[in-house]
Design an enzyme around this catalytic site. Structure first.
Site, PDB file in Angstrom:
ATOM      1  N   TYR A   1      -1.749  -0.906  10.967  1.00 44.12           N
ATOM      2  CA  TYR A   1      -2.007  -1.532   9.664  1.00 44.12           C
ATOM      3  C   TYR A   1      -0.885  -1.180   8.687  1.00 44.12           C
ATOM      4  CZ  TYR A   1      -3.532  -1.369   4.843  1.00 44.12           C
ATOM      5  OH  TYR A   1      -3.550  -1.470   3.487  1.00 44.12           O
TER       6      TYR A   1
ATOM      7  N   LYS B   1       2.307  -3.514   6.703  1.00 44.89           N
ATOM      8  CA  LYS B   1       2.660  -3.565   5.272  1.00 44.89           C
ATOM      9  C   LYS B   1       4.152  -3.272   5.107  1.00 44.89           C
ATOM     10  CE  LYS B   1      -1.329  -4.583   3.485  1.00 44.89           C
ATOM     11  NZ  LYS B   1      -1.553  -5.846   2.801  1.00 44.89           N
TER      12      LYS B   1
ATOM     13  N   SER C   1       0.847  -1.207   0.000  1.00 43.61           N
ATOM     14  CA  SER C   1       0.000   0.000   0.000  1.00 43.61           C
ATOM     15  C   SER C   1       0.869   1.238   0.000  1.00 43.61           C
ATOM     16  CB  SER C   1      -0.859  -0.020   1.259  1.00 43.61           C
ATOM     17  OG  SER C   1      -1.432   1.245   1.478  1.00 43.61           O
TER      18      SER C   1
HETATM   19  N1  UFG Z   1     -13.283  10.654   3.463  1.00 40.89           N
HETATM   20  C1  UFG Z   1     -14.378  11.423   3.806  1.00 40.89           C
HETATM   21  N2  UFG Z   1     -15.472  10.787   4.327  1.00 40.89           N
HETATM   22  C2  UFG Z   1     -15.521   9.437   4.513  1.00 40.89           C
HETATM   23  C3  UFG Z   1     -14.392   8.665   4.157  1.00 40.89           C
HETATM   24  C4  UFG Z   1     -13.294   9.314   3.634  1.00 40.89           C
HETATM   25  O1  UFG Z   1     -14.378  12.655   3.663  1.00 40.89           O
HETATM   26  O2  UFG Z   1     -16.538   8.913   4.998  1.00 40.89           O
HETATM   27  C5  UFG Z   1     -12.116  11.331   2.846  1.00 40.89           C
HETATM   28  C6  UFG Z   1     -10.831  11.175   3.629  1.00 40.89           C
HETATM   29  O3  UFG Z   1     -10.723  12.173   4.621  1.00 40.89           O
HETATM   30  C7  UFG Z   1      -9.793  11.264   2.516  1.00 40.89           C
HETATM   31  C8  UFG Z   1     -10.491  10.641   1.322  1.00 40.89           C
HETATM   32  O4  UFG Z   1     -11.882  10.717   1.601  1.00 40.89           O
HETATM   33  O5  UFG Z   1      -9.510  12.615   2.217  1.00 40.89           O
HETATM   34  C9  UFG Z   1     -10.119   9.186   1.075  1.00 40.89           C
HETATM   35  O6  UFG Z   1     -10.327   8.441   2.264  1.00 40.89           O
HETATM   36  P1  UFG Z   1     -10.315   6.842   2.276  1.00 40.89           P
HETATM   37  O7  UFG Z   1     -10.607   6.407   3.680  1.00 40.89           O
HETATM   38  O8  UFG Z   1     -11.175   6.311   1.202  1.00 40.89           O
HETATM   39  O9  UFG Z   1      -8.823   6.491   1.867  1.00 40.89           O
HETATM   40  P2  UFG Z   1      -7.443   6.872   2.576  1.00 40.89           P
HETATM   41  O10 UFG Z   1      -6.647   7.620   1.556  1.00 40.89           O
HETATM   42  O11 UFG Z   1      -7.621   7.485   3.883  1.00 40.89           O
HETATM   43  O12 UFG Z   1      -6.880   5.426   2.869  1.00 40.89           O
HETATM   44  C10 UFG Z   1      -6.392   4.632   1.826  1.00 40.89           C
HETATM   45  C11 UFG Z   1      -6.582   3.154   2.142  1.00 40.89           C
HETATM   46  C12 UFG Z   1      -5.756   2.735   3.324  1.00 40.89           C
HETATM   47  C13 UFG Z   1      -4.339   3.184   3.138  1.00 40.89           C
HETATM   48  C14 UFG Z   1      -4.283   4.654   2.817  1.00 40.89           C
HETATM   49  C15 UFG Z   1      -2.905   5.162   2.538  1.00 40.89           C
HETATM   50  O13 UFG Z   1      -7.933   2.881   2.438  1.00 40.89           O
HETATM   51  O14 UFG Z   1      -5.779   1.340   3.412  1.00 40.89           O
HETATM   52  O15 UFG Z   1      -5.064   4.921   1.665  1.00 40.89           O
HETATM   53  O16 UFG Z   1      -2.359   4.499   1.468  1.00 40.89           O
HETATM   54  F1  UFG Z   1      -3.649   2.948   4.271  1.00 40.89           F
END
Ligand code: UFG
Length: 349
Positions: free
Chosen positions: A157, A161, A132
């Site tokens: 998590y 990785k 990741s």
């Molecule tokens: N977000 C919202 N509302 C939500 C969920 C997410 O506004 O209900 C926003 C987050 O703040 C972020 C974006 O949407 O700005 C993406 O969030 P995600 O949770 O979909 O993804 P992340 O980038 O936080 O996480 C992903 C993977 C993880 C990994 C991470 C870093 O899900 O497994 O990228 O590589 F660790």
């Protein structure tokens, strides 16, 4: 034909990758402990039953937990030899990993060690690992290339990785016969264009796209947007979303590379599109693709989140001859097809 063992094969990225492996005429043996998957008829996960229907191929499936060394040994003894292993099996919820760190370290790290030991015993020294972009920690520069420092992960998590990548690196240094390819995903979303398989999160989705899907289909009233004061185009978080079918093709390209006799040792590839989209851009693309309203409200920033993350994927393009092809519109349209055709995921209501 090369014979591939896929751990975590019933899961989201695993099941989509199995489709592409079958399309490329690989023989596939899939294992999964079913902790996040639903069993269909005939003792096969519903996701893989649908993969068989879509491809007309066969997926040899065993319910195996990689924490169980005996079960793993049986798979290698009875279903091998394997030319390559794709290792997806892992727990992946960032928030849960902060609450239950030992569960994450045991499952992800010890599970991987068990797998590598079983592979060694059976002289299978060829692995593609589901890593990741989280291994990079907060970006020091953008776009992130593979030379970016790794290891300053902010949650257990992510650390698992990173640790598994390091373990595989050390194996390759100790024994030049080992080949290990780390695939560092950015944000996988979307589903197979048939809408027959897709992401099926248990409980409240942690990630943006499945949450938006559940709002669009009417299962949840409103999306919470975490933060509108980031230094980004519209104040909301920017990520590199990649269609899961592009990601699946990236795995096939990596398996082919690992089978190339000229390839040696350990290497890592970013898999993304190289494009950053904000939360509000994703909401708007989803509304357009689904023709549904996605109401949202702004909330404070989510702990541990960063403003922007997107990939430099030129190494994968050059060395794997792979490039993401699908647009944010494709990602939303396919996510919506899956969600609207299967409002309860793989669970038959
Ligand atoms: N977000 C919202 N509302 C939500 C969920 C997410 O506004 O209900 C926003 C987050 O703040 C972020 C974006 O949407 O700005 C993406 O969030 P995600 O949770 O979909 O993804 P992340 O980038 O936080 O996480 C992903 C993977 C993880 C990994 C991470 C870093 O899900 O497994 O990228 O590589 F660790």
């Amino acid at each position: 034909m090369p014979r591939i063992l896929v751990t975590g094969g019933a899961g989201y990225v695993g099941s989509h990758t199995v489709i592409e492996l079958i399309n490329y005429k690989f023989e596939v043996v899939a294992v999964d402990n079913m902790v996040n998957a639903i069993m269909g008829g005939k003792g096969k996960p519903e996701s893989l039953a649908r993969v068989e229907k879509l491809t007309g191929g066969v997926v040899d499936f065993e319910q195996v937990d990689i924490l169980n060394e005996n079960e793993l040994e049986q798979v290698f003894a009875n279903k091998g030899p394997f030319d390559c292993v794709i290792h997806f099996a892992a727990l992946k919820a960032v928030g849960e990993s902060c609450k239950l760190p030992l569960r994450y370290y045991r499952n992800n790290v010890i599970g991987s060690i068990n797998l590598l030991e079983a592979m060694s015993r059976h002289n299978c020294k060829n692995i593609v690992f589901s890593s990741s972009a989280t291994v990079y920690g907060p970006p020091q520069y953008l776009p992130i290339d593979e030379k970016h420092p790794i290891g300053s992960c902010t949650n257990p998590y992510g650390k698992t990785k990173f640790m598994i990548e390091e373990i595989m690196h050390d194996m390759c240094l100790a024994d030049p016969e080992w080949k290990a390819i780390m695939l560092r995903y950015f944000n996988p979303v979307g589903s197979h264009p048939s809408g027959e398989i897709g992401e099926d999160p248990c409980g409240i989705p942690n990630n943006l796209m499945p949450y938006i899907s559940q709002v669009a289909v009417g299962k949840r009233p409103c999306l919470q947007v975490y933060g509108n004061d980031y230094e980004t185009k519209d104040g909301t978080g920017v990520r590199d979303y990649i269609h899961v079918m592009d990601l699946a093709e990236g795995h096939v390209a990596a398996v082919r590379k690992s089978l190339d006799k000229d390839f040696q040792g350990w290497t890592a590839y970013n898999l993304g599109t190289g494009q950053g989209n904000s939360v509000l851009e994703v909401v708007s693309a989803y509304e357009k693709a689904s023709e549904k309203n996605v109401p949202y409200e702004f909330m404070p920033r989510r702990g541990g989140d960063i403003a922007s993350s997107f990939a430099d994927c030129s190494r994968a393009e050059k060395e794997l001859n792979w490039k993401a092809k699908k647009s944010i519109h494709d990602m939303c349209a396919d996510a919506w097809r899956w969600q609207s055709n299967n409002p309860n995921g793989f669970q038959i209501p």
